[in-house]
Design an enzyme around this catalytic site. Structure first.
Site, short mmCIF file in Angstrom:
data_model
loop_
_atom_site.label_atom_id
_atom_site.label_comp_id
_atom_site.label_asym_id
_atom_site.label_seq_id
_atom_site.Cartn_x
_atom_site.Cartn_y
_atom_site.Cartn_z
N GLU A 36 -51.87 10.04 100.41
CA GLU A 36 -51.41 8.72 99.93
C GLU A 36 -52.54 7.68 100.01
O GLU A 36 -53.59 7.93 100.61
CB GLU A 36 -50.23 8.24 100.76
CG GLU A 36 -50.56 8.03 102.23
CD GLU A 36 -49.77 6.88 102.86
OE1 GLU A 36 -49.77 5.76 102.31
OE2 GLU A 36 -49.18 7.11 103.93
N LYS A 97 -48.97 -2.80 96.61
CA LYS A 97 -48.41 -1.67 97.36
C LYS A 97 -47.38 -1.02 96.44
O LYS A 97 -46.39 -1.64 96.07
CB LYS A 97 -47.74 -2.17 98.64
CG LYS A 97 -47.01 -1.10 99.43
CD LYS A 97 -46.36 -1.69 100.67
CE LYS A 97 -45.19 -0.86 101.14
NZ LYS A 97 -44.39 -1.54 102.15
N VAL A 117 -45.74 6.77 100.51
CA VAL A 117 -45.26 8.15 100.55
C VAL A 117 -44.35 8.43 99.35
O VAL A 117 -44.50 9.43 98.65
CB VAL A 117 -44.54 8.45 101.88
CG1 VAL A 117 -43.82 9.79 101.84
CG2 VAL A 117 -45.53 8.40 103.04
N ASP A 151 -39.17 5.93 100.69
CA ASP A 151 -39.69 7.25 101.09
C ASP A 151 -38.54 8.23 101.33
O ASP A 151 -38.65 9.42 101.01
CB ASP A 151 -40.50 7.16 102.40
CG ASP A 151 -41.79 6.38 102.27
OD1 ASP A 151 -42.13 5.96 101.15
OD2 ASP A 151 -42.46 6.19 103.30
N LYS A 168 -43.04 5.55 112.79
CA LYS A 168 -43.30 4.56 113.84
C LYS A 168 -42.01 4.02 114.38
O LYS A 168 -41.04 3.84 113.64
CB LYS A 168 -44.10 3.39 113.26
CG LYS A 168 -45.57 3.57 113.33
CD LYS A 168 -46.26 2.21 113.33
CE LYS A 168 -47.76 2.40 113.29
NZ LYS A 168 -48.28 2.55 111.95
N1 PSU Z 1 -46.01 3.87 108.34
C1 PSU Z 1 -47.19 3.90 108.95
N2 PSU Z 1 -48.33 3.64 108.24
C2 PSU Z 1 -48.27 3.36 106.89
C3 PSU Z 1 -46.98 3.35 106.25
C4 PSU Z 1 -45.89 3.61 107.01
O1 PSU Z 1 -47.26 4.14 110.14
O2 PSU Z 1 -49.31 3.10 106.28
C5 PSU Z 1 -46.90 3.09 104.78
C6 PSU Z 1 -46.72 4.41 104.03
O3 PSU Z 1 -47.45 4.38 102.82
C7 PSU Z 1 -45.22 4.42 103.75
C8 PSU Z 1 -44.95 2.96 103.51
O4 PSU Z 1 -44.87 5.23 102.65
O5 PSU Z 1 -45.75 2.29 104.48
C9 PSU Z 1 -43.49 2.58 103.66
O6 PSU Z 1 -43.28 1.26 103.24
P1 PSU Z 1 -41.78 0.73 102.98
O7 PSU Z 1 -41.15 0.67 104.35
O8 PSU Z 1 -41.93 -0.63 102.36
O9 PSU Z 1 -41.13 1.70 102.06
#
Ligand code: PSU
Ligand code: MN
Length: 311
Positions: A36, A97, A117, A151, A168
Site C-alpha cells: 500500500e 488519501k 488497504v 478496509d 492499532k
Molecule cells: N493503520 C496503521 N497505519 C496506517 C493505516 C492504518 O497503523 O498507515 C492506514 C492504512 O492505509 C489503512 C488506513 O488502510 O490507514 C485506514 O484508514 P481509514 O480508517 O480512514 O479507513
C-alpha cells in the site's frame, strides 16, 4: 488479451498502469507482492516514509518476489512504482488519501494519492495479485459506531492473503474481529495465538487459528478459496520482539490522542492519520522504530507466502 499489448497497459483494465517489472512478472506468472502507499503519504513522517517504501520493496526483491506498490498518479492507478515515482509520492506537498470512495475523484482530476488497504485490495484484485503486506489494517473505531474503515468490507470480497500486525488499538479491536468473523475473513496467527495490536504483541484477543509454517498458510488459503469464497485471509504476526512496545505504554498515548481528536472535531478520513500522527508524537521515537520494523517484517513474510503460492 490484446494481441500486441503495449507494455504496462491492458485494454481490459484501462485505469491501471503496470510498472514494466510487474508487467513482466504477470506475464511469466512470477510471484508478486502488493504494497500500500497511504503509509507513505499519510502514515509516516519524512524521510522515513521513503526509506520504508524502499526497504519493504527490497524485502520482496531479496526473495525474488516483484514488489507492486500501488498509488494513484497522473490519472492512472499505478501497480508497481519506479524509484522516481516513489520519491515523488513520498515528497509531494499535497496528496489525497485514497480509499474505495476516492478513486473517481483522484483519477478524474489527475491527483497524486496514496492507497489505503481498501484501495490497494481493489487494485490488487483487478491485477490478480494474491498476496499483500501492510502494517496494520483499519477497523471499527472506538466510541464512533458509524466509523468503520472501508478496509473491512473490502477484505470481505478480496481473495488475497493479507499480512499485517493486526490493527492499532486506536481502534475497537474486539468489534473489528467480530466484523471480520461476520464477513468470513479468518484471522491466522503466524507463530502467535494472540491478535497483535500493531506496536504491541498483546491485545488479549485470540486469533481464529494459529500456524507455524508458510506451507500451512498456503494450504489453508487454497482450501478457503476452493469453496468459491472470495474473502481475504488475514495473516497476523506481532512486531519483532526487539522493537515491540509494552501495551500500557501505547495505551496512554492512544487515550490522549482520542481525547484530542474529539475536542478538535476531527472526522472522517482525517481520523486515522490524526491518531497515527499524535500517537507517534506522544510515544516518541520508539513507536516509529516499531512501525518500521514490523512493516519490513510483514513484507518479508508476505514475500515468502507469495513465493510459496506461486510454486
Ligand atoms: N493503520 C496503521 N497505519 C496506517 C493505516 C492504518 O497503523 O498507515 C492506514 C492504512 O492505509 C489503512 C488506513 O488502510 O490507514 C485506514 O484508514 P481509514 O480508517 O480512514 O479507513
Ligand atoms: Mn473512518
Amino acid at each position: 488479451m490484446d494481441l500486441f499489448p503495449e507494455e504496462g497497459y491492458s485494454s481490459e483494465l484501462p485505469a491501471l498502469a503496470f510498472s514494466s517489472e510487474v508487467w513482466k512478472a504477470r506475464a511469466f506468472n512470477e510471484p508478486i507482492l502488493a504494497l500500500e502507499s497511504a503509509v507513505i503519504t499519510h502514515g509516516l513522517p519524512r524521510p522515513h516514509n521513503l526509506e520504508l517504501a524502499l526497504a519493504v520493496e527490497e524485502e520482496a526483491r531479496n526473495q525474488q518476489v516483484t514488489p507492486a506498490t500501488v498509488a494513484v498518479m497522473d490519472g492512472k492507478v499505478r501497480v508497481g512504482l519506479t524509484r522516481p515515482e516513489l520519491e515523488r509520492l513520498a515528497t509531494a506537498e499535497q496528496t489525497r488519501k485514497i480509499s474505495r470512495r476516492d478513486f473517481g475523484m483522484a483519477l478524474a482530476r489527475g491527483e497524486l494519492g496514496g492507497t489505503t488497504v481498501a484501495a490497494t485490495l481493489i487494485a490488487a484484485r483487478l491485477a490478480e495479485i494474491r498476496v499483500f503486506a501492510t502494517g496494520g489494517i483499519g477497523g471499527v473505531h472506538r466510541d464512533a459506531p458509524f466509523d468503520v474503515s472501508a478496509d473491512l468490507p473490502e477484505l470481505a470480497h478480496s481473495p488475497l492473503v493479507v499480512v499485517c500486525s493486526g490493527a492499532k488499538s486506536i481502534l475497537d479491536l474486539p468489534a473489528t474481529l467480530e466484523y471480520l468473523e461476520t464477513v468470513g475473513v479468518p484471522v491466522i496467527g503466524y507463530r502467535t495465538r494472540e491478535f497483535p495490536a500493531f506496536f504491541s504483541a498483546e491485545s488479549g484477543l485470540p486469533v481464529t487459528e494459529s500456524v507455524d509454517s508458510i506451507a500451512e498458510i498456503v494450504k489453508i488459503a487454497r482450501a478457503h478459496w476452493s469453496m468459491k469464497l472470495d474473502s481475504a485471509l488475514l495473516v497476523v504476526q506481532p512486531p519483532p520482539t526487539e522493537e515491540a512496545l509494552p501495551r500500557h505504554q501505547v495505551e496512554q498515548a492512544i487515550r490522549q490522542a482520542l481525547g484530542e481528536a474529539y475536542q478538535q472535531g476531527i472526522r472522517g478520513a482525517a481520523v486515522t492519520p490524526f491518531l497515527l500522527n499524535r500517537v507517534a508524537e506522544l510515544s516518541g521515537g520508539d513507536s516509529l522504530r516499531a512501525n518500521l520494523a514490523l512493516l519490513r517484517n510483514n513484507a518479508r513474510l508476505g514475500a515468502e507466502i507469495a513465493h510459496s503460492m506461486a510454486e
